[in-house]
Write a protein that holds these residues in place. Structure first.
Motif, PDB file in Angstrom:
ATOM      1  N   GLY A 162      48.085  34.235  47.901  1.00  0.00           N
ATOM      2  CA  GLY A 162      47.773  32.863  47.522  1.00  0.00           C
ATOM      3  C   GLY A 162      47.462  32.782  46.038  1.00  0.00           C
ATOM      4  N   HIS A 163      46.812  31.697  45.612  1.00  0.00           N
ATOM      5  CA  HIS A 163      46.416  31.549  44.211  1.00  0.00           C
ATOM      6  C   HIS A 163      45.363  32.616  43.888  1.00  0.00           C
ATOM      7  CE1 HIS A 163      48.550  27.773  43.688  1.00  0.00           C
ATOM      8  NE2 HIS A 163      47.980  27.300  44.783  1.00  0.00           N
ATOM      9  N   VAL A 164      45.637  33.432  42.878  1.00  0.00           N
ATOM     10  CA  VAL A 164      44.715  34.504  42.507  1.00  0.00           C
ATOM     11  C   VAL A 164      43.805  34.015  41.391  1.00  0.00           C
ATOM     12  CG1 VAL A 164      44.496  36.869  41.682  1.00  0.00           C
ATOM     13  CG2 VAL A 164      46.408  36.241  43.180  1.00  0.00           C
ATOM     14  N   LEU A 165      42.500  34.087  41.637  1.00  0.00           N
ATOM     15  CA  LEU A 165      41.505  33.588  40.691  1.00  0.00           C
ATOM     16  C   LEU A 165      40.785  34.761  40.039  1.00  0.00           C
ATOM     17  CD1 LEU A 165      39.985  30.766  42.926  1.00  0.00           C
ATOM     18  CD2 LEU A 165      41.873  30.597  41.289  1.00  0.00           C
ATOM     19  N   GLY A 166      40.997  34.889  38.741  1.00  0.00           N
ATOM     20  CA  GLY A 166      40.358  35.951  37.984  1.00  0.00           C
ATOM     21  C   GLY A 166      40.376  35.594  36.520  1.00  0.00           C
ATOM     22  N   PRO A 167      39.780  36.409  35.678  1.00  0.00           N
ATOM     23  CA  PRO A 167      39.828  36.149  34.237  1.00  0.00           C
ATOM     24  C   PRO A 167      41.269  35.996  33.764  1.00  0.00           C
ATOM     25  CG  PRO A 167      38.287  37.922  34.733  1.00  0.00           C
ATOM     26  CD  PRO A 167      39.009  37.627  36.010  1.00  0.00           C
ATOM     27  N   ALA A 168      41.537  34.911  33.022  1.00  0.00           N
ATOM     28  CA  ALA A 168      42.869  34.635  32.457  1.00  0.00           C
ATOM     29  C   ALA A 168      43.923  34.356  33.523  1.00  0.00           C
ATOM     30  CB  ALA A 168      43.332  35.775  31.563  1.00  0.00           C
ATOM     31  N   SER A 169      43.516  33.900  34.711  1.00  0.00           N
ATOM     32  CA  SER A 169      44.512  33.556  35.723  1.00  0.00           C
ATOM     33  C   SER A 169      45.300  32.327  35.280  1.00  0.00           C
ATOM     34  CB  SER A 169      43.845  33.289  37.075  1.00  0.00           C
ATOM     35  OG  SER A 169      43.206  32.034  37.092  1.00  0.00           O
ATOM     36  N   VAL A 170      46.557  32.275  35.678  1.00  0.00           N
ATOM     37  CA  VAL A 170      47.441  31.180  35.272  1.00  0.00           C
ATOM     38  C   VAL A 170      46.874  29.833  35.719  1.00  0.00           C
ATOM     39  CG1 VAL A 170      49.732  30.170  35.569  1.00  0.00           C
ATOM     40  CG2 VAL A 170      49.494  32.642  35.264  1.00  0.00           C
ATOM     41  N   LEU A 171      46.426  29.758  36.961  1.00  0.00           N
ATOM     42  CA  LEU A 171      45.928  28.491  37.499  1.00  0.00           C
ATOM     43  C   LEU A 171      44.727  27.988  36.714  1.00  0.00           C
ATOM     44  CD1 LEU A 171      46.333  26.474  39.908  1.00  0.00           C
ATOM     45  CD2 LEU A 171      44.518  27.731  41.064  1.00  0.00           C
ATOM     46  N   ASP A 284      34.092  38.437  47.180  1.00  0.00           N
ATOM     47  CA  ASP A 284      33.908  37.000  46.937  1.00  0.00           C
ATOM     48  C   ASP A 284      34.240  36.252  48.221  1.00  0.00           C
ATOM     49  OD1 ASP A 284      33.305  37.101  44.016  1.00  0.00           O
ATOM     50  OD2 ASP A 284      35.308  37.983  43.950  1.00  0.00           O
ATOM     51  N   GLN A 285      33.194  35.891  48.960  1.00  0.00           N
ATOM     52  CA  GLN A 285      33.366  35.237  50.253  1.00  0.00           C
ATOM     53  C   GLN A 285      33.715  33.764  50.116  1.00  0.00           C
ATOM     54  OE1 GLN A 285      32.967  36.346  53.522  1.00  0.00           O
ATOM     55  NE2 GLN A 285      32.627  38.481  52.999  1.00  0.00           N
ATOM     56  N   THR A 286      33.272  33.141  49.040  1.00  0.00           N
ATOM     57  CA  THR A 286      33.482  31.706  48.868  1.00  0.00           C
ATOM     58  C   THR A 286      34.250  31.435  47.581  1.00  0.00           C
ATOM     59  OG1 THR A 286      31.460  31.318  47.586  1.00  0.00           O
ATOM     60  CG2 THR A 286      31.270  31.273  50.003  1.00  0.00           C
ATOM     61  N   LEU A 287      34.817  30.243  47.516  1.00  0.00           N
ATOM     62  CA  LEU A 287      35.542  29.849  46.315  1.00  0.00           C
ATOM     63  C   LEU A 287      34.627  29.841  45.099  1.00  0.00           C
ATOM     64  CD1 LEU A 287      38.038  28.670  44.857  1.00  0.00           C
ATOM     65  CD2 LEU A 287      37.208  26.405  45.531  1.00  0.00           C
ATOM     66  N   PHE A 288      33.407  29.356  45.256  1.00  0.00           N
ATOM     67  CA  PHE A 288      32.502  29.276  44.117  1.00  0.00           C
ATOM     68  C   PHE A 288      32.189  30.663  43.573  1.00  0.00           C
ATOM     69  CE2 PHE A 288      28.402  28.552  41.937  1.00  0.00           C
ATOM     70  CZ  PHE A 288      28.814  27.558  41.064  1.00  0.00           C
ATOM     71  N   GLU A 289      32.016  31.645  44.460  1.00  0.00           N
ATOM     72  CA  GLU A 289      31.793  33.022  44.019  1.00  0.00           C
ATOM     73  C   GLU A 289      32.992  33.530  43.217  1.00  0.00           C
ATOM     74  OE1 GLU A 289      28.950  34.684  47.665  1.00  0.00           O
ATOM     75  OE2 GLU A 289      31.113  35.005  47.710  1.00  0.00           O
ATOM     76  N   ALA A 290      34.192  33.217  43.709  1.00  0.00           N
ATOM     77  CA  ALA A 290      35.400  33.650  43.010  1.00  0.00           C
ATOM     78  C   ALA A 290      35.515  32.986  41.644  1.00  0.00           C
ATOM     79  CB  ALA A 290      36.633  33.324  43.857  1.00  0.00           C
ATOM     80  N   LEU A 291      35.148  31.714  41.554  1.00  0.00           N
ATOM     81  CA  LEU A 291      35.220  31.005  40.277  1.00  0.00           C
ATOM     82  C   LEU A 291      34.194  31.567  39.286  1.00  0.00           C
ATOM     83  CD1 LEU A 291      35.721  27.328  41.487  1.00  0.00           C
ATOM     84  CD2 LEU A 291      37.404  28.777  40.344  1.00  0.00           C
ATOM     85  N   ARG A 292      33.002  31.865  39.766  1.00  0.00           N
ATOM     86  CA  ARG A 292      31.977  32.439  38.864  1.00  0.00           C
ATOM     87  C   ARG A 292      32.455  33.776  38.309  1.00  0.00           C
ATOM     88  NH1 ARG A 292      25.892  32.227  40.862  1.00  0.00           N
ATOM     89  NH2 ARG A 292      25.723  33.021  38.716  1.00  0.00           N
ATOM     90  N   TYR A 293      33.073  34.570  39.180  1.00  0.00           N
ATOM     91  CA  TYR A 293      33.623  35.860  38.730  1.00  0.00           C
ATOM     92  C   TYR A 293      34.750  35.626  37.717  1.00  0.00           C
ATOM     93  CZ  TYR A 293      37.412  39.291  39.068  1.00  0.00           C
ATOM     94  OH  TYR A 293      38.455  40.136  38.786  1.00  0.00           O
ATOM     95  N   ALA A 294      35.657  34.701  38.037  1.00  0.00           N
ATOM     96  CA  ALA A 294      36.817  34.465  37.183  1.00  0.00           C
ATOM     97  C   ALA A 294      36.422  33.928  35.811  1.00  0.00           C
ATOM     98  CB  ALA A 294      37.774  33.502  37.866  1.00  0.00           C
ATOM     99  N   LEU A 295      35.385  33.094  35.783  1.00  0.00           N
ATOM    100  CA  LEU A 295      34.966  32.466  34.539  1.00  0.00           C
ATOM    101  C   LEU A 295      33.865  33.252  33.833  1.00  0.00           C
ATOM    102  CD1 LEU A 295      34.910  28.773  35.822  1.00  0.00           C
ATOM    103  CD2 LEU A 295      36.702  29.897  34.473  1.00  0.00           C
ATOM    104  N   ASN A 296      33.576  34.441  34.380  1.00  0.00           N
ATOM    105  CA  ASN A 296      32.542  35.317  33.790  1.00  0.00           C
ATOM    106  C   ASN A 296      31.205  34.609  33.663  1.00  0.00           C
ATOM    107  OD1 ASN A 296      34.310  37.596  33.312  1.00  0.00           O
ATOM    108  ND2 ASN A 296      35.216  36.402  31.660  1.00  0.00           N
ATOM    109  N   ASP A 297      30.881  33.819  34.677  1.00  0.00           N
ATOM    110  CA  ASP A 297      29.638  33.038  34.648  1.00  0.00           C
ATOM    111  C   ASP A 297      28.498  33.846  35.285  1.00  0.00           C
ATOM    112  OD1 ASP A 297      27.756  31.122  34.495  1.00  0.00           O
ATOM    113  OD2 ASP A 297      28.752  29.669  35.786  1.00  0.00           O
TER     114      ASP A 297
END
Length: 297
Positions: A162-171, A284-297
């Motif tokens: 699916g959509h991969v969420l990480g630092p510098a992800s395209v999405l 990362d169980q939830t979307l918010f956890e994945a976003l925090r990781y991806a955005l280095n928050d």
């Protein structure tokens, strides 16, 4: 394990290489590249000019194929849709035939959540047939291109990502600037599902697929909590501390993205059945956890 990787320079290939190199099992990694070799572990190949010499795979324990141009890299027209297909199907077929000839026991091949098309609120898993739209037909051809390896007895794994969420992800590189400028909003009805997975969980699941002999066939590379576009919009807004009041109509998305807008306006509620059955533990169980990781928050 001696592992040959094609597509190792891409967004998924680089962190997968790093993860395999960082493990203590002593993996020996070889990269198939299209440019002049810069390092000892690189071998030149061109899947469009003929078969891969099976001798390259002598003594290899697994082949990983992540080849394919970015689906959202350009507006879709007949030529780019053909390129999307060719860049996936041809390398897969060439590698599968080489795997069969060299008797490599494992082939792990990329695929996509586009297999499922638009399923509304119906939950789907790895047993669900491919959709009849462009992405569904593409994924069917892509996965079918591994046939030679499967017939040879290799354990073939197909990673439906699916959509991969990480630092510098395209999405996120596309969305975050707009959200920070207070332009965030849901696409169309917002009820369509957006299958997602964090980059570190994708890597972890891919390593599991390579090493776990019980895993074969399609594997849904998605997070454990399905979310809709409306939920994604709100979560990303919360992650960047911005409101998301807007509704971006489907026709506007299509003007900007063309036919590729299907990725944003349609989707499926995908269950990671194989990963859950094999006890994969998500970081990362939830979307918010994945976003925090991806955005280095």
């Amino acid at each position: 394990m001696r592992i040959v990787i094609a597509g190792s320079s891409g967004y998924l290939g680089k962190p997968l290489m790093e993860a395999l190199e960082g493990l203590g099992e002593g993996h020996d990694l070889v990269r198939l590249v299209r440019h002049r070799p810069d390092e000892e572990n690189e071998i030149v190949w061109d899947p469009y000019k003929g078969p891969l010499d099976p001798q390259i795979l002598d003594g290899v324990d697994a082949v990983v194929n992540l080849c394919g141009v970015n689906v959202g890299g350009k507006r879709w027209n007949a030529a780019y849709k053909k390129r999307i297909e060719t860049s996936r199907v041809v390398p897969t077929m060439v590698l599968a035939e080489a795997v069969a000839a060299a008797k490599v026991p494992v082939m792990v091949n990329a695929s996509a959540a586009g297999w499922y098309g638009d399923r509304a609120d119906i939950e789907v898993d790895e047993s669900t047939p491919a959709a009849a739209d462009f992405l569904g037909r593409l994924c069917l051809k892509w996965e079918s291109a591994t046939e030679a390896a499967e017939k040879s007895g290799a354990r073939v794994v197909k990673l439906r990502t699916g959509h991969v969420l990480g630092p510098a992800s395209v999405l996120l590189d596309r969305f975050v600037p707009a959200w920070k400028c207070f332009l965030g909003g849901r696409f169309g009805s917002g009820r369509q599902y957006m299958p997602w997975i964090s980059l570190r969980d994708w890597v972890g699941a891919a390593v599991t697929a390579i090493e776990d002999e019980s895993i074969r066939g399609p594997v849904n590379m998605v997070g454990p909590t399905p979310i809709t576009n409306r939920e994604f919009t709100k979560a990303l807004g919360a992650a960047v501390h911005r409101p998301t009041p807007w509704i971006i109509p489907g026709w506007a998305v299509k003007i900007v993205a063309g036919e590729a807008a299907i990725e944003l306006l349609r989707g499926a509620k995908i269950k990671p059945g194989v990963l859950q059955a094999n006890g994969y533990e998500y970081q990362d169980q939830t979307l918010f956890e994945a976003l925090r990781y991806a955005l280095n928050d």
